[in-house]
Scaffold this active site. Sequence first.
Site, PDB file in Angstrom:
ATOM      1  N   CYS A   2       0.827  -1.210   0.000  1.00 41.23           N
ATOM      2  CA  CYS A   2       0.000   0.000   0.000  1.00 41.23           C
ATOM      3  C   CYS A   2       0.858   1.255   0.000  1.00 41.23           C
ATOM      4  CB  CYS A   2      -0.878   0.032   1.237  1.00 41.23           C
ATOM      5  SG  CYS A   2      -1.944  -1.394   1.351  1.00 41.23           S
ATOM      6  N   ARG A  27       5.196   0.684  -5.996  1.00 40.50           N
ATOM      7  CA  ARG A  27       5.052  -0.242  -4.868  1.00 40.50           C
ATOM      8  C   ARG A  27       4.092  -1.385  -5.195  1.00 40.50           C
ATOM      9  NH1 ARG A  27       6.658   1.868   0.018  1.00 40.50           N
ATOM     10  NH2 ARG A  27       5.026   0.881   1.223  1.00 40.50           N
ATOM     11  N   TRP A  75      -2.719  -2.534  -1.895  1.00 42.38           N
ATOM     12  CA  TRP A  75      -2.260  -3.850  -2.338  1.00 42.38           C
ATOM     13  C   TRP A  75      -2.987  -4.834  -1.416  1.00 42.38           C
ATOM     14  CZ3 TRP A  75       0.791  -7.995  -0.423  1.00 42.38           C
ATOM     15  CH2 TRP A  75       1.340  -8.826  -1.399  1.00 42.38           C
ATOM     16  N   ASN A 101      -1.442   1.175   5.889  1.00 42.64           N
ATOM     17  CA  ASN A 101      -0.565   0.179   5.265  1.00 42.64           C
ATOM     18  C   ASN A 101      -0.119  -0.759   6.383  1.00 42.64           C
ATOM     19  OD1 ASN A 101       1.406  -1.226   3.830  1.00 42.64           O
ATOM     20  ND2 ASN A 101       2.940   0.383   4.066  1.00 42.64           N
ATOM     21  N   GLY A 102      -0.211  -2.059   6.156  1.00 40.69           N
ATOM     22  CA  GLY A 102       0.201  -3.019   7.188  1.00 40.69           C
ATOM     23  C   GLY A 102      -0.913  -4.031   7.412  1.00 40.69           C
ATOM     24  N   GLU A 486      19.459 -15.183 -10.289  1.00 38.09           N
ATOM     25  CA  GLU A 486      18.953 -13.828 -10.492  1.00 38.09           C
ATOM     26  C   GLU A 486      18.359 -13.680 -11.908  1.00 38.09           C
ATOM     27  OE1 GLU A 486      18.140 -11.378  -8.850  1.00 38.09           O
ATOM     28  OE2 GLU A 486      18.231  -9.647 -10.168  1.00 38.09           O
ATOM     29  N   LYS A 490      14.520 -12.630 -12.631  1.00 35.35           N
ATOM     30  CA  LYS A 490      14.149 -11.475 -13.464  1.00 35.35           C
ATOM     31  C   LYS A 490      13.167 -11.911 -14.539  1.00 35.35           C
ATOM     32  CE  LYS A 490      15.092  -8.917 -11.540  1.00 35.35           C
ATOM     33  NZ  LYS A 490      15.839  -8.526 -10.385  1.00 35.35           N
ATOM     34  N   GLU A 493       9.641 -12.934 -13.106  1.00 30.90           N
ATOM     35  CA  GLU A 493       8.802 -11.903 -12.475  1.00 30.90           C
ATOM     36  C   GLU A 493       8.262 -10.882 -13.477  1.00 30.90           C
ATOM     37  OE1 GLU A 493      10.704  -9.424  -9.498  1.00 30.90           O
ATOM     38  OE2 GLU A 493      12.577  -9.432 -10.604  1.00 30.90           O
ATOM     39  N   HIS A 509      21.597 -34.137 -11.517  1.00 35.39           N
ATOM     40  CA  HIS A 509      20.948 -34.733 -10.337  1.00 35.39           C
ATOM     41  C   HIS A 509      19.430 -34.550 -10.372  1.00 35.39           C
ATOM     42  CE1 HIS A 509      24.847 -35.557  -8.691  1.00 35.39           C
ATOM     43  NE2 HIS A 509      25.204 -34.315  -8.999  1.00 35.39           N
ATOM     44  N   LYS A 608       6.961  -3.373  -4.779  1.00 28.79           N
ATOM     45  CA  LYS A 608       8.375  -3.008  -4.737  1.00 28.79           C
ATOM     46  C   LYS A 608       8.957  -3.180  -3.343  1.00 28.79           C
ATOM     47  CE  LYS A 608      12.201  -1.241  -6.310  1.00 28.79           C
ATOM     48  NZ  LYS A 608      13.035  -2.186  -7.062  1.00 28.79           N
TER      49      LYS A 608
HETATM   50  C1  F6R Z   1      13.155  -8.772  -7.502  1.00 32.96           C
HETATM   51  C2  F6R Z   1      13.045  -7.878  -6.362  1.00 32.96           C
HETATM   52  C3  F6R Z   1      12.736  -8.470  -5.041  1.00 32.96           C
HETATM   53  C4  F6R Z   1      13.478  -7.727  -3.926  1.00 32.96           C
HETATM   54  C5  F6R Z   1      13.018  -8.243  -2.558  1.00 32.96           C
HETATM   55  C6  F6R Z   1      13.786  -7.597  -1.426  1.00 32.96           C
HETATM   56  O1  F6R Z   1      13.500  -8.085  -8.669  1.00 32.96           O
HETATM   57  O2  F6R Z   1      13.180  -6.692  -6.482  1.00 32.96           O
HETATM   58  O3  F6R Z   1      13.005  -9.832  -5.012  1.00 32.96           O
HETATM   59  O4  F6R Z   1      14.846  -7.891  -4.097  1.00 32.96           O
HETATM   60  O5  F6R Z   1      11.659  -7.998  -2.395  1.00 32.96           O
HETATM   61  O6  F6R Z   1      13.617  -6.224  -1.409  1.00 32.96           O
HETATM   62  P1  F6R Z   1      14.637  -5.293  -0.652  1.00 32.96           P
HETATM   63  O7  F6R Z   1      15.939  -5.383  -1.355  1.00 32.96           O
HETATM   64  O8  F6R Z   1      14.033  -3.910  -0.752  1.00 32.96           O
HETATM   65  O9  F6R Z   1      14.718  -5.780   0.756  1.00 32.96           O
END
Ligand code: F6R
Length: 613
Positions: A2, A27, A75, A101-102, A486, A490, A493, A509, A608
Amino acid sequence: MCGIVGYVGSRRVVPVILEGLRKLEYRGYDSAGIVYYQDSKLIKYRCEGKLSALEALIDDAIIAPSHIGLGHTRWATHGAPTTENAHPHTDCTGELVLVHNGIIENYHSLRLELQAKGHVFKSQTDTEVLVHLIEDYLENDLVAAVQQALTRVEGSYAFGLFWAQMPDTLIAVRKHSPLVLGVDESGAGYIASDIPALLPYTNQVIFLEDGEMAVIKENDMQVFDSVSGNRVQKEATTITWNAAMAEKAGYKHFMLKEIFEQPMAIRNTISGRINPETGEVTLAEINLSDEDFCNIDRIFLVACGTSWHTALVAKYWIEKYAKIPVDVDIASEFRYRNLLINDRVLTISISQSGETADTLAGIRLAKQLGSKVITICNVVGSTMTREADGTVYTHAGPEIGVASTKAFTSQLAAFFLFTIFLGEKRGTLETEKKLELAAALIDIARVIEELLPVLQEQIAQLIEGYYDCSDFLFVGRGVNFPIALEGALKLKEISYIHAEGYAAGELKHGPIALIDNKMPVLAIAPQDDLYQKTISNVEEIKARQGRIILIGTEGDKHLNTITDAIIYLPKVHDEMNPILYTIPAQLLSYEIATMRGCDVDQPRNLAKSVTVE
Ligand code: F6R
């Protein structure tokens, strides 16, 4: 997660709030709402979907004068993303309004109690209990009612509220969810879930701590301890980011802009911290003594998602050069396992936002167990940086795209600095080695800068044969194995293609059973000390007709005998490969996702900054 924006001041409130909410779109959200006080009444709009839908509802109001208001992007956690569940929520009188938010963990019992007293609920949200609970205590003193209500509430919250009978006062409260305050030259007061919402108006930010409550009027902002009611003196911090840094600057997406900003982000992260003549590293905000560093016998790295991949790379570096055993944990696991932590352990959290709920809980736990805590973080003043003993800031600038790019490579650069720093403190690095590593790190931004434009074009052409795949494997070995993870993260997602990352040696394996002539496998194969091993694994894939894409070292002719799909990268120091080889993986995901028509900056279901557990 949120997003909250609140404003009290002499500007017209609706555009201020909408602009602020737009800056929080990254976000992630699924409904939105706004409330403001105008012509002696509250006016409220809410809707499902994007801010543009909300804007369409309130077009006329943008020009109408109004000086206090709240906005919210939701959210969904409790209750579907419908108009009824969108914030702001109101009490039974319709005069008290609140955005949150929360998660209110005991909302169910509170709701039953309030319903029994005659309160009528209109949504399925946990948030609505907050506003009814405050109403229940409210006679004339709004601050006292909020304080009383808070004694009953369990969970995490950042909320903003105001009351039609006191239309000059905004109240903001925070516990375990982010909320910042802003002040500007005109005397206006702002609240927001994150700094970018304030940047169009001010760079003067006040960080609320857990358990604090702000009472905000035009020209007057006071902060109290929400339990004792005692006044807390707060200083404003000047934020060096500016509003333009949170814009797309001509790029089609924030993600692409942020990929291209990586040379700058890495340079800013290392600048002034490493002496190229001596290899010496200075980390100003580390706040631990040389003795602290010499006393530790183990390091725990705690993070989520992409930041966790940084931790996996860092383990290789720290164990190799600083000679300390390193444990790497996903924060949501770390916080619930039996931790053998004491004062000889150093815990390091890695987080772009500095607000991730699980990571934050992890470092709080580690501190309780006696560990010193450092955070590697991108957001100045974020909760993690305030709670850790020391911080190594990544200076990547605001990262708006949900998929982390420049924050990741800056974290790697920051960790490499920290590795040299630690090796130096513990006497495990010879001067010559230190100079070699320092030179490698200093040069990597230039290499990426020269590479980026060419690489983007090359990858755009390459992916035409792959954008409609349903699955993808990424493989790598050693320090590049986390880059395979990674790359897969990417891709999945932002393009919604199922992708997995594996240590190349692990394929046989189990996962090798998946290989057929439809399965694309991207292998990270630089000419490093594991090159021959990686190539043997790739040959095993080839023998089973896998569709191989190789990322390897310029001039490596052997790669042509395996596949036509090759991305060549310049030879750099082996330890810089994780930073370098991340770039094509990011571009590949970006190009595939845009070709599939996906919303790369705001992928479905993602937020985010994950401020709930
Ligand atoms: C993926 C991504 C997330 C963040 C994760 C941690 O592209 O951005 O996997 O890395 O939510 O977020 P932070 O780094 O803000 O703790």
